[in-house]
Motif scaffolding. Structure first.
Motif, PDB file in Angstrom:
ATOM      1  N   UNK A  43     -23.115  37.207  27.501  1.00  0.00           N
ATOM      2  CA  UNK A  43     -22.272  36.310  27.059  1.00  0.00           C
ATOM      3  C   UNK A  43     -20.771  36.661  27.210  1.00  0.00           C
ATOM      4  N   UNK A  44     -20.180  38.032  27.226  1.00  0.00           N
ATOM      5  CA  UNK A  44     -19.060  38.560  27.574  1.00  0.00           C
ATOM      6  C   UNK A  44     -18.700  38.589  29.176  1.00  0.00           C
ATOM      7  N   UNK A  87     -28.962  29.920  22.231  1.00  0.00           N
ATOM      8  CA  UNK A  87     -28.375  31.166  21.525  1.00  0.00           C
ATOM      9  C   UNK A  87     -29.148  32.601  21.525  1.00  0.00           C
ATOM     10  N   UNK A  88     -30.341  32.359  22.280  1.00  0.00           N
ATOM     11  CA  UNK A  88     -31.137  33.491  22.497  1.00  0.00           C
ATOM     12  C   UNK A  88     -31.047  34.087  24.208  1.00  0.00           C
ATOM     13  N   UNK A  89     -30.065  33.528  24.988  1.00  0.00           N
ATOM     14  CA  UNK A  89     -30.026  33.936  26.266  1.00  0.00           C
ATOM     15  C   UNK A  89     -31.167  33.254  27.031  1.00  0.00           C
ATOM     16  N   UNK A 106     -44.772  38.031  13.003  1.00  0.00           N
ATOM     17  CA  UNK A 106     -45.541  36.746  13.336  1.00  0.00           C
ATOM     18  C   UNK A 106     -44.829  35.711  13.155  1.00  0.00           C
ATOM     19  N   UNK A 107     -43.296  35.787  13.538  1.00  0.00           N
ATOM     20  CA  UNK A 107     -42.327  34.674  13.611  1.00  0.00           C
ATOM     21  C   UNK A 107     -42.194  34.270  15.031  1.00  0.00           C
ATOM     22  N   UNK A 108     -41.676  32.947  15.080  1.00  0.00           N
ATOM     23  CA  UNK A 108     -41.518  32.416  16.423  1.00  0.00           C
ATOM     24  C   UNK A 108     -40.248  31.587  16.738  1.00  0.00           C
ATOM     25  N   UNK A 109     -39.613  31.541  17.951  1.00  0.00           N
ATOM     26  CA  UNK A 109     -38.638  30.926  18.441  1.00  0.00           C
ATOM     27  C   UNK A 109     -39.226  29.345  18.506  1.00  0.00           C
ATOM     28  N   UNK A 136     -27.495  23.809  20.012  1.00  0.00           N
ATOM     29  CA  UNK A 136     -26.523  24.888  20.343  1.00  0.00           C
ATOM     30  C   UNK A 136     -26.609  25.461  21.672  1.00  0.00           C
ATOM     31  N   UNK A 137     -25.588  26.085  22.327  1.00  0.00           N
ATOM     32  CA  UNK A 137     -25.250  26.583  23.515  1.00  0.00           C
ATOM     33  C   UNK A 137     -24.601  27.947  23.250  1.00  0.00           C
TER      34      UNK A 137
END
Length: 807
Positions: free
Chosen positions: A48-49, A70-72, A781-784, A796-797
């Motif tokens: 993002x830079x 937000x996670x590229x 064990x989590x997810x997006x 969100x962008x």
């Protein structure tokens, strides 16, 4: 201060790479590396830079918008597919260029160009297996039969190359700087080569080992220790499935003579233990919402950069999202507005070995029946960094390349073995995924799979209309019983593959009565399937745990499926531990530490959670016992494969006094109990030493899951000691170096709900905050949220980039 950590690991990596135990070739000039404008400092910034609002590209027909969340994760919105794949190539190269090129150079047998002669034998083996030859045939196939796919591959390559052409030395990925080389242009050939490389990673064969076992053990004992079907066979296609086709007749020829050599050659590298996958789909009759749910988690090496790169690819006709393979077109495991699909390895024996009898030392002709056939010679020019080019002459027969001969790993003049493999028969796997990306229904899914040859895969499917399906797909030779299980005589035409099983007779099922489809690398079918099916590496535990849970479950939710992907119930321990405890008996004298270990494993709940000590004790005890039981096989001077855990446990339970437990290398007669007791002693000794040296022996601390950089010496770019449970033989198959390389759960309702994660990050730059940011989620064990995005949706962008055509 934010750069200090990266600077430290970079310098440590440089030291490890060039002054560690394994040299990687000449060290790069140090001054350019430290140049603040061109060296590694440029890798301390995240993507993002460097975000650009607009980029102009040649050969685009219309503007293409790319929205990064937000996670590229990029969401590509194009007006047509050619533009779509050109931008997919450009964007993937932005974040994964070094990985793409390194993997294809490995597939081409070109690592010696980068690191020098240390990789020469590896490159020779890769070339001799014919991966490059297979990719060449793939290009020829596309030129003749599928110009559209070739056009899309060339558009992808053009996108990659336009990125490379504008890439400054400052932005060059750090691995190029450390290894001191530059990227070269991408081609359609490289994309096909990557797919052949994946086939090589996922296919194995044990013809050599089984040939040795047949000679050592004899047919009767071989079949007892290595049965084609286990007693508890819970196959991929439901066991009561009715086959509604007329099979092609085939029978085993009489009086076959197998080569009876002392086979001491080194076998081909095989898929790593732990390589496998899970996928399943449950119908709306079993879900709380009434919508089908599909889940997929391929189990592969845990590497950084990750094997996968997440994307959404959208045109006016469709939007598809999921896991892409950097270097290949489209989404490999994913979903669109109508369907979802996921893949697991089918582990079918798809390559066979033939002994070649040459007429003389010129190797220009070889015996086939009553004739002498001409060979072809292919000279492989292997460039070696710092040395002269190495020329390796490979002989090709109609079977395929002669991998082993007097010039390569053949100790005798007559040790000539050719490899027959479907990878050497022009095919178009890329078309399968392009068609799946556009699919709307079960018919589209079947039409897409008809293009898929290798590696054999189990394709799970679900649709918004309510269908769930599974198909075991590949190009499978029609074989007589035991054909391909052992090395064959290439001079005998009766050993030849006769024809191929038609696609519509490959094992498949649609909407079975049980309400779900599933696969976990087990046997594909029950014995009622009319064709010979064999592989030595079928899985025996994950599949039964998965099917048992799916049978039990109702009112299933997405959260239930996520929990099932993370399930770490240790079925092997549940079956083996009571047997081992019974054979151990009640020891009369135990040290305090041994008594402690015994009580801990007895009180264990059989779940391999990271904080549990029971898994560590069982794992060590089992391994020591197993090694004791099969010590005679381990000490042979020829390659063999030992019986699997399932069959070993069964023998311990049902025949503890069997002669198979008696070691011929000792003067006493052993039984299963003797090995269990010896294994317990060895476990106590090793675990006591571990405790003294390392302290905590809880499961996560003992197995020490590591997500390793593709160059193992770059340890500072790896993530070690990830705190997570699971292990081999469990649904959450996270072992030391393998596990779920991608987890996805999709519910196909009116509004599609989708979730995914993998152990890494979108960026290939070790200095980026997006390099490994998914790992904590994955480990727990989590997810997006992976829902499809619309082009102008208010979400969100991170940043937007518009690619414009040259005016």
């Amino acid at each position: 201060m934010k750069y200090i950590g990266f600077i430290f690991v970079f310098l440590l990596t440089l030291a490890l790479g060039y002054f560690g135990s394994i040299p990687l070739g000449p060290a790069p000039p140090i001054v350019p590396l430290l140049d603040p404008n061109h060296g590694f400092w440029q890798q301390t910034k995240s993507e993002d830079d460097f975000a650009e609002e607009e980029i102009t590209l040649e050969n685009l027909t219309s503007p293409v918008k790319v929205t990064y969340d937000e996670n590229l994760i990029p969401h590509v919105f194009a007006k047509n597919e050619e533009d779509l794949y050109r931008i997919q190539g450009y964007v993937t190269a932005q974040h994964r260029l070094w990985q793409m090129e390194f993997q294809t150079m490995a597939a081409a047998g070109r690592i010696s160009e980068i690191v020098g002669p240390i990789a020469l034998d590896l490159d020779r083996m890769t070339r001799r297996k014919g991966l490059g030859y297979g990719a060449e045939l793939g290009i020829n196939f596309l030129q003749e039969k599928d110009p559209e796919t070739l056009r899309f591959l060339e558009a992808y390559a053009d996108g990659v190359n336009q990125y490379i052409d504008q890439l400054s030395d400052a932005r060059l990925p750090v691995e190029y700087k450390i290894l001191n080389y530059k990227p070269e242009h991408w081609t359609a050939y490289k994309s096909l080569l990557l797919l052949k490389y994946m086939s090589d990673m996922l296919v194995g064969d044990k013809d050599l080992e089984f040939s040795n076992l047949r000679k050592i053990l004899g047919e009767e004992l071989l079949n007892k220790l290595y049965p084609d079907f286990p007693i508890d066979n819970d196959p991929i296609i439901e066991a009561d499935h009715v086959w509604d086709f007329q099979p092609i007749p085939i029978s085993k020829p009489d009086s076959l003579n197998y080569p009876n050599d002392e086979l001491v050659i080194e076998p081909l590298p095989q898929p790593e233990e732990g390589t496998g996958s899970n996928n399943w789909a449950v119908s709306g009759s079993k879900t709380k919402s009434g919508n089908p749910i599909l889940a997929n988690d391929p189990h592969l090496s845990l590497n950084l950069p990750s094997l996968w790169y997440s994307m959404q690819l959208s045109t006016p006709e469709y939007s598809v999202k999921g896991a892409t393979l950097p270097g290949a077109l489209g989404v490999i495991s994913g979903f669109n507005e109508n369907v979802a699909w996921g893949v697991t390895n089918a582990t079918k024996d798809a390559r066979d070995w033939y002994k070649i009898t040459f007429q003389d030392n010129s190797r220009s002709t070889y015996k086939y029946g009553d004739e002498w056939r001409k060979t072809e010679f292919r000279v492989e020019e292997i460039k070696v960094k710092g040395e002269e080019t190495f020329l390796d002459t490979v002989v090709y027969t109609h079977y395929g390349p002669v991998v082993y001969d007097r010039t390569f790993r053949g100790e005798r003049q007559d040790a000539n073995f050719a490899l027959k493999w479907t990878v050497h028969e022009g095919s178009n796997e890329q078309r399968t995924f392009l068609m799946l990306n556009r699919s709307k229904n079960h018919n589209d899914y079947n039409a897409a799979l008809d293009n898929f040859t290798a590696p054999a895969q189990n394709f799970a499917f679900a649709s918004k209309s309510g269908d769930v399906a599974m198909r075991v797909q590949g190009k499978f030779a029609l074989k007589w019983p035991e054909q391909g299980k052992f090395f064959m005589d290439g001079a005998d035409p009766r050993m030849e593959w006769q024809q191929y099983i038609p696609n519509d007779q490959n094992p498949s099922t649609l909407n079975p009565e049980r309400g779900f489809v599933s696969s976990a690398n087990q046997h594909p079918v029950a014995q009622s399937y009319p064709y010979y099916v064999f592989d030595n590496s079928y899985e025996h535990y994950r599949n039964r745990r998965l099917n048992n849970r799916l049978r039990e479950m109702n009112n299933i939710t997405v959260e239930d499926m996520q929990a099932l992907q993370f399930d770490d119930y240790y079925l092997h321990a549940a079956e083996a531990l009571p047997v081992m405890l019974g054979l151990l008996g009640e020891p009369s004298e135990l040290s305090d530490i041994a008594a402690k270990f015994l009580e801990e494993v007895k009180g264990w709940d059989l779940y391999a959670d990271p904080n549990q000590k029971g898994p560590t004790i069982f794992y060590l005890w089992w391994n020591e016992t197993y090694n004791q039981i099969w010590k005679d096989l381990s000490n042979l001077e020829v390659p063999v494969v030992r019986p699997n855990n399932y069959q070993t446990t069964l023998l311990m339970k049902t025949e503890p006094e069997s002669s198979v437990f008696d070691l011929k290398s000792t003067s006493v007669t052993e039984n299963a109990s003797d090995h269990v007791k010896k294994g317990f002693e060895e476990m106590v000794e090793k675990l006591e030493k571990w405790t003294e040296d390392e302290g905590d022996y809880s499961w996560a601390n003992y197995k020490r899951t590591t997500i390793q950089h593709l160059v193992p010496q770059f340890k500072s770019f790896s993530v070690a000691n990830v705190y997570t449970g699971g292990g081999r033989g469990m649904l959450n198959a996270t072992s030391e170096r393998h596990g779920a390389s991608w987890r996805m759960v999709v519910e196909l309702g009116e509004e599609i709900k989708a979730y995914g994660v993998y152990p890494g990050g979108q960026s290939g730059n070790p200095g980026s905050k997006y390099y490994s940011n998914f790992i904590p989620l994955w480990a727990n064990g989590k997810y997006l949220d992976f829902a499809l995005r619309k082009e102008d949706q208010d979400l969100p962008v991170l940043f937007n980039t518009t690619f414009n055509p040259v005016k």
